[in-house]
Design a protein around this motif. Structure first.
Motif, PDB file in Angstrom:
ATOM      1  N   LYS B  10      10.980  -1.355  33.656  1.00 52.97           N
ATOM      2  CA  LYS B  10      10.249  -0.141  33.580  1.00 52.97           C
ATOM      3  C   LYS B  10       8.936  -0.602  33.786  1.00 52.97           C
ATOM      4  CE  LYS B  10      11.822   2.993  35.025  1.00 52.97           C
ATOM      5  NZ  LYS B  10      12.648   3.105  36.074  1.00 52.97           N
ATOM      6  N   ALA B 205      15.962   4.940  29.836  1.00 52.47           N
ATOM      7  CA  ALA B 205      14.800   4.102  31.632  1.00 52.47           C
ATOM      8  C   ALA B 205      14.434   5.352  32.612  1.00 52.47           C
ATOM      9  CB  ALA B 205      15.480   3.229  32.345  1.00 52.47           C
ATOM     10  N   GLN B 209      11.228   7.241  33.724  1.00 53.57           N
ATOM     11  CA  GLN B 209      10.565   7.413  35.107  1.00 53.57           C
ATOM     12  C   GLN B 209      10.613   8.501  35.737  1.00 53.57           C
ATOM     13  OE1 GLN B 209      10.473   4.904  37.293  1.00 53.57           O
ATOM     14  NE2 GLN B 209       9.927   6.426  39.506  1.00 53.57           N
TER      15      GLN B 209
END
Lengths: 129, 362
Positions: B10, B205, B209
């Motif tokens: 990321k 992750a 996000q």
């Protein structure tokens, strides 16, 4: 890879030089240099009328990370400094080859320009770092 | 060998500039560390702190063990979820690490220690465990995201389930609660409101996000350092280490002297140091002119020399600040000198706290 304009001359110590005509050049630090230094917080410039010689430490770029000397890439007399950097040192980060210029010099000897690197030469010198 | 956190991909996706941080490849910034700093002071930013070490202490002697191991007294923790900041000392009274302890029950505590000191911390904790009925379990299967800033809680709230929302509602500073899959704590390292969220690796992750989509700015270690320094929070390895007493590191407030019969490691040394009154102290320095106070610079005072342990440019204040260890006789309000780039400059001594909740505090 950093942007390295082909119309400029360079010193291995990461300064760039732009010929403005009539023996005057503008000096700054390269995009690569500002990228290494990080966010600029103070820029100390020489005084107008200072006589400078190639290799002198004439300015200081102070970033959040470190203070770094800036060396005169050529010899001559300082005729103008970028006063916008007093309040906006970040111009060196955002526009290293433009609004982030440092000072202008009336050259003592234009032949000194020949000793500087061209874009390709500077790029090679960075790769060796 | 370089470790990567579960959020490494990321960071690359977000254009991070990565650096080696004590064996971890971590983002130093995602472009401009000053912009990231301002995002945390004025809105909301997030940091990947998955490299930090979570250690669970369980067993019938967990409380007794921690009352011996650290300088603060976990017996003060009575409400489930309450957290405590403190230090762990060696036999000579030097700081092995600073850490946060979360209390769940008297037989279950969670510690969060620094990643750079992970190996020696665990070795020391295991060495001290002999004779105590406890288990010491590292929890590397979690990621950790710190979401900080005046809008941090509101932005996190948009992602929480009803159950999680209820769990964190009205939670006071320095508490943590397990809410569904997330452990959500009102702790941080910036001087702003916000959460530190422990998340199972396989969801990290996705959470990152969702936070990005909610308008939380990704922030790197560069901004983390300027934020913690403005907040007057110590960084292990710079502001203190194994050779430094907590009395010389602004950590006296994390020592619990009462009850006097609690035999914590380092107590005798600290008691003698306190009686002698000769330990240096950690203060704040302010320099309002051009130039930046840097780590390692010498401080000159009428009472002897000191040293800058952490120095930086404060993006919130627009000038330089630092923490320095100086002789105890130096007083707040004094002017002392710092040797900066071959010249001496005058700097003002203040309490080591510069910015809290977006505002100057001196």
């Amino acid at each position: 890879m950093s942007n390295i304009p082909s119309e400029l001359k360079y010193a291995t110590s990461h300064e760039w030089v732009r010929q403005e005509g009539n023996g005057v050049v503008t000096v700054g630090i390269t995009e690569h240099a500002q990228d290494l230094l990080g966010d600029m917080v103070f820029v100390e410039l020489p005084d107008v009328d200072d006589e400078i010689s190639t290799g002198d430490d004439v300015a200081v770029a102070e970033s959040v990370k470190a203070a770094s000397d800036i060396y005169a890439p050529i010899s001559g007399k300082v005729i103008e400094v970028n006063e916008d950097l007093e309040d906006s040192p970040e111009l060196v980060n955002s526009d290293a080859f433009g609004a982030g210029w440092l000072f202008k010099v009336q050259l003592a000897d234009e032949a000194e320009l020949d000793a500087l690197l061209d874009a390709e030469g500077y790029e090679n010198s960075i790769d060796e770092d | 060998m370089t470790n990567k956190t579960v959020l490494h991909a990321k960071h690359i996706e977000a254009g991070a500039k990565l650096v080696d941080f004590h064996g971890w490849e971590m983002p130093i910034n995602y472009g401009s560390q000053i912009e990231e700093h301002h995002a945390v002071r004025t809105d909301a930013g997030m940091f990947d702190v998955s490299h930090m070490t979570i250690v669970d202490i369980k067993g019938s002697d967990a409380k007794a063990y921690l009352r011996r191991l650290v300088i603060n007294d976990v017996a003060k923790l009575e409400v489930a979820g309450k957290a405590l900041y403190t230090g762990m000392l060696n036999n000579e009274g030097g700081v092995i690490d600073d850490l946060i302890i979360y209390f769940f029950t008297e037989t279950y505590y969670r510690l969060v220690v620094n990643s750079a000191t992970r190996v020696k911390d665990l070795a020391w904790m295991n060495e001290q465990a002999s004779g105590f009925d406890i288990t010491i379990t590292e929890r590397p299967e979690f990621g950790m995201i710190a979401v900080q800033g005046p809008q941090a809680k509101a932005k996190v709230a948009t992602l929480l389930t009803l159950e999680q929302t209820q769990a964190v509602e009205g939670m006071k500073p320095f508490f943590g609660v397990q809410a569904g899959d997330l452990f959500i704590a009102t702790t941080g390292y910036t001087g702003e409101n916000g959460y530190e969220i422990v998340v199972p690796e396989d969801q990290a992750a996705d959470l990152w996000q969702k936070l990005l989509d909610a308008g939380v700015a990704p922030c790197g270690l560069g901004a983390r350092d300027t934020l913690r320094l403005e907040a007057g929070m110590n960084l292990y390895g710079l502001d203190m280490d194994e050779t430094v007493s907590p009395l010389a590191a602004n950590m006296a407030w994390t020592i619990s002297w009462e009850p006097t019969d609690r035999d914590f490691i380092g107590r005798e040394v600290l008691t003698a140091q306190k009686a002698a009154g000769d330990q240096p102290k950690l203060v704040g320095l302010v320099f309002e002119e051009k130039g930046v106070l840097r780590t390692g610079l010498k401080v000159i005072t009428p009472f002897g020399e000191g040293i800058i342990t952490s120095g930086t440019f404060s993006p919130t204040l627009g000038h330089s600040i630092a923490m320095a260890r100086v002789p105890r006789s130096v007083s707040l309000g004094d002017t002392v000198e710092v040797e900066m780039r071959k010249k001496l400059v005058n700097v003002k001594v203040i309490k080591a706290s510069f910015v809290r909740n977006g505002k100057k505090v001196f």
